[in-house]
Design a protein around this motif. Sequence first.
Motif, PDB file in Angstrom:
ATOM      1  N   ALA A 124       8.865   5.532 -19.754  1.00 47.66           N
ATOM      2  CA  ALA A 124       7.529   5.802 -19.223  1.00 47.66           C
ATOM      3  C   ALA A 124       7.604   6.919 -18.197  1.00 47.66           C
ATOM      4  N   THR A 125       6.465   7.639 -18.048  1.00 45.15           N
ATOM      5  CA  THR A 125       6.334   8.680 -17.025  1.00 45.15           C
ATOM      6  C   THR A 125       4.962   8.557 -16.387  1.00 45.15           C
ATOM      7  N   SER A 126       4.846   9.129 -15.189  1.00 43.82           N
ATOM      8  CA  SER A 126       3.548   9.218 -14.512  1.00 43.82           C
ATOM      9  C   SER A 126       3.501  10.556 -13.796  1.00 43.82           C
ATOM     10  N   THR A 127       2.538  11.401 -14.204  1.00 43.85           N
ATOM     11  CA  THR A 127       2.433  12.753 -13.660  1.00 43.85           C
ATOM     12  C   THR A 127       1.085  12.902 -12.964  1.00 43.85           C
ATOM     13  N   THR A 162       8.078  -2.741 -19.123  1.00 41.71           N
ATOM     14  CA  THR A 162       8.032  -1.935 -17.905  1.00 41.71           C
ATOM     15  C   THR A 162       6.729  -1.167 -17.858  1.00 41.71           C
ATOM     16  N   GLY A 163       6.286  -0.846 -16.650  1.00 41.95           N
ATOM     17  CA  GLY A 163       5.101  -0.031 -16.426  1.00 41.95           C
ATOM     18  C   GLY A 163       5.171   0.588 -15.055  1.00 41.95           C
ATOM     19  N   ILE A 164       4.288   1.572 -14.790  1.00 42.44           N
ATOM     20  CA  ILE A 164       4.263   2.275 -13.507  1.00 42.44           C
ATOM     21  C   ILE A 164       2.882   2.021 -12.893  1.00 42.44           C
ATOM     22  N   TYR A 165       2.893   1.568 -11.625  1.00 44.62           N
ATOM     23  CA  TYR A 165       1.647   1.103 -11.002  1.00 44.62           C
ATOM     24  C   TYR A 165       1.501   1.707  -9.612  1.00 44.62           C
ATOM     25  N   ALA A 166       0.227   1.789  -9.190  1.00 48.03           N
ATOM     26  CA  ALA A 166      -0.106   2.369  -7.889  1.00 48.03           C
ATOM     27  C   ALA A 166      -0.384   1.273  -6.873  1.00 48.03           C
ATOM     28  N   ASP A 167       0.152   1.476  -5.671  1.00 50.49           N
ATOM     29  CA  ASP A 167      -0.198   0.668  -4.498  1.00 50.49           C
ATOM     30  C   ASP A 167      -0.028  -0.828  -4.709  1.00 50.49           C
ATOM     31  N   GLY A 168       0.981  -1.214  -5.484  1.00 46.08           N
ATOM     32  CA  GLY A 168       1.279  -2.622  -5.686  1.00 46.08           C
ATOM     33  C   GLY A 168       0.260  -3.358  -6.522  1.00 46.08           C
ATOM     34  N   GLN A 169      -0.608  -2.646  -7.245  1.00 38.10           N
ATOM     35  CA  GLN A 169      -1.606  -3.288  -8.103  1.00 38.10           C
ATOM     36  C   GLN A 169      -1.029  -3.401  -9.502  1.00 38.10           C
ATOM     37  N   MET A 176       0.496   5.088 -15.796  1.00 36.65           N
ATOM     38  CA  MET A 176       1.412   5.687 -16.769  1.00 36.65           C
ATOM     39  C   MET A 176       0.719   6.808 -17.533  1.00 36.65           C
ATOM     40  N   ASP A 177       1.489   7.848 -17.874  1.00 39.46           N
ATOM     41  CA  ASP A 177       0.988   8.888 -18.765  1.00 39.46           C
ATOM     42  C   ASP A 177       0.772   8.285 -20.153  1.00 39.46           C
ATOM     43  N   GLY A 178      -0.188   8.822 -20.927  1.00 33.41           N
ATOM     44  CA  GLY A 178      -0.416   8.379 -22.291  1.00 33.41           C
ATOM     45  C   GLY A 178      -1.761   7.756 -22.506  1.00 33.41           C
ATOM     46  N   GLY A 179      -2.359   7.204 -21.458  1.00 31.11           N
ATOM     47  CA  GLY A 179      -3.734   6.749 -21.525  1.00 31.11           C
ATOM     48  C   GLY A 179      -3.968   5.413 -22.181  1.00 31.11           C
ATOM     49  N   THR A 180      -2.927   4.668 -22.582  1.00 30.25           N
ATOM     50  CA  THR A 180      -3.159   3.368 -23.231  1.00 30.25           C
ATOM     51  C   THR A 180      -3.490   2.293 -22.217  1.00 30.25           C
ATOM     52  N   GLY A 181      -3.037   2.495 -20.976  1.00 26.08           N
ATOM     53  CA  GLY A 181      -3.278   1.487 -19.953  1.00 26.08           C
ATOM     54  C   GLY A 181      -2.431   0.260 -20.081  1.00 26.08           C
ATOM     55  N   LEU A 182      -1.429   0.266 -21.004  1.00 28.92           N
ATOM     56  CA  LEU A 182      -0.586  -0.895 -21.219  1.00 28.92           C
ATOM     57  C   LEU A 182       0.877  -0.550 -20.911  1.00 28.92           C
ATOM     58  N   PRO A 183       1.627  -1.525 -20.474  1.00 35.59           N
ATOM     59  CA  PRO A 183       3.062  -1.292 -20.295  1.00 35.59           C
ATOM     60  C   PRO A 183       3.761  -1.132 -21.647  1.00 35.59           C
ATOM     61  N   VAL A 184       5.067  -0.847 -21.618  1.00 37.10           N
ATOM     62  CA  VAL A 184       5.861  -0.702 -22.842  1.00 37.10           C
ATOM     63  C   VAL A 184       7.093  -1.594 -22.714  1.00 37.10           C
ATOM     64  N   CYS A 185       7.687  -1.894 -23.877  1.00 39.04           N
ATOM     65  CA  CYS A 185       8.918  -2.702 -23.867  1.00 39.04           C
ATOM     66  C   CYS A 185      10.014  -1.981 -23.091  1.00 39.04           C
ATOM     67  N   PRO A 238       0.834  -1.209   0.000  1.00 36.81           N
ATOM     68  CA  PRO A 238       0.000   0.000   0.000  1.00 36.81           C
ATOM     69  C   PRO A 238       0.866   1.256   0.000  1.00 36.81           C
ATOM     70  N   ASN A 239       0.208   2.392  -0.338  1.00 39.83           N
ATOM     71  CA  ASN A 239       0.898   3.695  -0.334  1.00 39.83           C
ATOM     72  C   ASN A 239       2.243   3.595  -1.038  1.00 39.83           C
ATOM     73  N   SER A 240       2.206   3.143  -2.291  1.00 40.05           N
ATOM     74  CA  SER A 240       3.457   2.918  -3.024  1.00 40.05           C
ATOM     75  C   SER A 240       3.293   3.231  -4.499  1.00 40.05           C
ATOM     76  N   ILE A 241       4.415   3.436  -5.149  1.00 37.15           N
ATOM     77  CA  ILE A 241       4.529   3.458  -6.609  1.00 37.15           C
ATOM     78  C   ILE A 241       5.514   2.352  -6.976  1.00 37.15           C
ATOM     79  N   VAL A 242       5.106   1.501  -7.926  1.00 41.40           N
ATOM     80  CA  VAL A 242       5.932   0.369  -8.338  1.00 41.40           C
ATOM     81  C   VAL A 242       6.259   0.520  -9.831  1.00 41.40           C
ATOM     82  N   ILE A 243       7.542   0.404 -10.168  1.00 42.21           N
ATOM     83  CA  ILE A 243       7.975   0.357 -11.568  1.00 42.21           C
ATOM     84  C   ILE A 243       8.497  -1.054 -11.821  1.00 42.21           C
ATOM     85  N   GLU A 244       7.886  -1.736 -12.781  1.00 40.81           N
ATOM     86  CA  GLU A 244       8.257  -3.122 -13.014  1.00 40.81           C
ATOM     87  C   GLU A 244       9.292  -3.251 -14.130  1.00 40.81           C
ATOM     88  N   PHE A 245      10.100  -4.320 -14.030  1.00 38.34           N
ATOM     89  CA  PHE A 245      11.021  -4.754 -15.075  1.00 38.34           C
ATOM     90  C   PHE A 245      10.683  -6.222 -15.307  1.00 38.34           C
TER      91      PHE A 245
END
Length: 614
Positions: free
Chosen positions: A197-200, A133-140, A148-157, A109-116
């Motif tokens: 990726a970015t998240s603003t 990789t992608g940027i996620y909220a609260d371990g979800q 992630m910024d961009g609105g696709t809802g999908l991670p990127v290579c 909880p109360n986290s930002i997770v960037i995956e590899f």
Amino acid sequence: MLMKPFVLFLCFFLFIFCSINSYAQQFFTQGDAVLVDPITYRITPSQGGKTGMITNLYPVNLAQNFTINFKINLGVNDAGGADGLAFVLSNICSPTLVSGQGLGASGIPNSIVIEFDTYTNGPTMNDIDGDHTGIYADGQLNAGGNIMDGGTGLPVCLRSSCANMEDGAWHDVRITWEYLSATSQRISILFDGELRATSTRNHIAQRFANNTNVFWSVSGSTGAASNLQQFRVVDNNNNNFAVCSGSTVTLNAPTLGSNYVWTGGSTSTTNTATYTFTTNSTISCSYRDYCGISRTVNFTITANPNPVVSVQDINVCELNPPPLKATPAVAGTYNYVWTVPAGATNPGNVASFTTLVPGAYTVIITNPTTGCASAPATGNVITAPAIDPVFSSIPDTICRGSVLASFPLTSDNGITGTWSPAPNNQTTTTYTFTPAGNVCAYTKRVTVVVNNIPAADLSAFKTICTGEVIVLDPKATGYSLSYLWQDGSTAPVYNATTPGTYTVTVSNACGSTTASATLAKSVCNIYIPTAFTPNSDGLNDFFRVMGASYIRTFSMEVFNRWGQRLYSNTNPFVGWDGTFRGMQQDAGMYVYYIRYTNLIGEASVVKGTFTLLR
């Protein structure tokens, strides 16, 4: 940058040692994570069902910009490899490590997770084919948690090329946090130098409940598939660093804690303690962290020795100055910085050099590997001017065959040395005096002139014309000559104007000789040639009179066979070169017309023909 926990220092030479602020980048480990060398952590072994996490003990402040740099190695197992690593920002001091598909960070909880992520679990885990990789909220780590910024809802290579990253290589990761305002912050992920990726958002409010103090972690997991997954410190040497012996160092434990206790003799009760290190040391700080957990951070300090250098005083002869040398106590490679007296040229980064400027020369040497500098060492240069040897007993001249004694080996002003060649009383010779090797003196050259009895000869003079002036030159040889003629004159030559006997005695210190000439009266006429060859070979190139010295006044004209005047002249020593107005004249016969007076004033007119030959 807040996450620069390594040695920051400014070194000043002389006896001022470095004052250093040192932050240890210290991690605590969970699960299967272990430290394998001073800067490398193994997050998971290449075995199934493994989970590991490291968490940095030093909090970061979300109200400030910061950058975190590190390297990751995702293993070499591509087809059967899994699962990947995750970077976590959390306001939990000790996040809960979770096994399974969530890369060890699922549900924090109360986290930002960037995956590899190196494994595709399908749409339910918001995965795509390929390492991503992608940027996620609260371990979800699913579509609902993707922020992630961009609105696709999908991670990127992980790379724009979507290449395989389970290649056994170390890959560069940069996490940047930008505090844009109190209501907007941006987190960015760069992988191998590419922005992926970015998240603003207002992350501080939305993710961290307005708490700006967070900790960061790196976690990883394996399932049925596995990989050796590793993390490496980049921004510093973890908590192992080197200083120069005698340096003052401020060690920094994590902030926001309490009950700080330092080893190594420090009485500090805060998160900082200052030490002066002269030997290798290990310092520990125990404290209760932000969350009330007892922690310990360790600092390993290598105290590198400061080099020692010496400079010896030298006496310098201006003719052959020896080098001024900086001598390190331990041989090796060093950088040299010299301070020289006014008027001297600074030699730059050299160990030795020559100089003629007296005064104190100071050097500081630095070990280029450790950056440690010596105390200054000073050597004095004392200059001595060269002396010119004086030998008053050596004669300037002698007569051939007279005694020439051996030359003295010590000059009048006390300079010792040797002479060459040996004295010679037959030939004028230049002798060289070479001072002894330890004497600051010039080389001396002395010429002794060997005089002969003079030689003189007037036998070439036989006749004289009326009105003629003959210069009697005896062609005397010898040194320091004096002359005495029959009438008492003392010039080297004598002007004879009448017939008679003339005598000269030539003398010097070695003796004298007498020469005489009897001049008989003679008839002196001019001679006019009958032909000439103006072909520039230096022989008979001009038509002119012979016996010009017997002429007082003169004029000559040259005509061609048609009566055209081609040349005129009043100087008996100059003749016609066979040209008219710059043009060469044809071979053939030409007419001359000459008027002259001799030395006693008798006038004559002569005309005739001559031939130009080509």
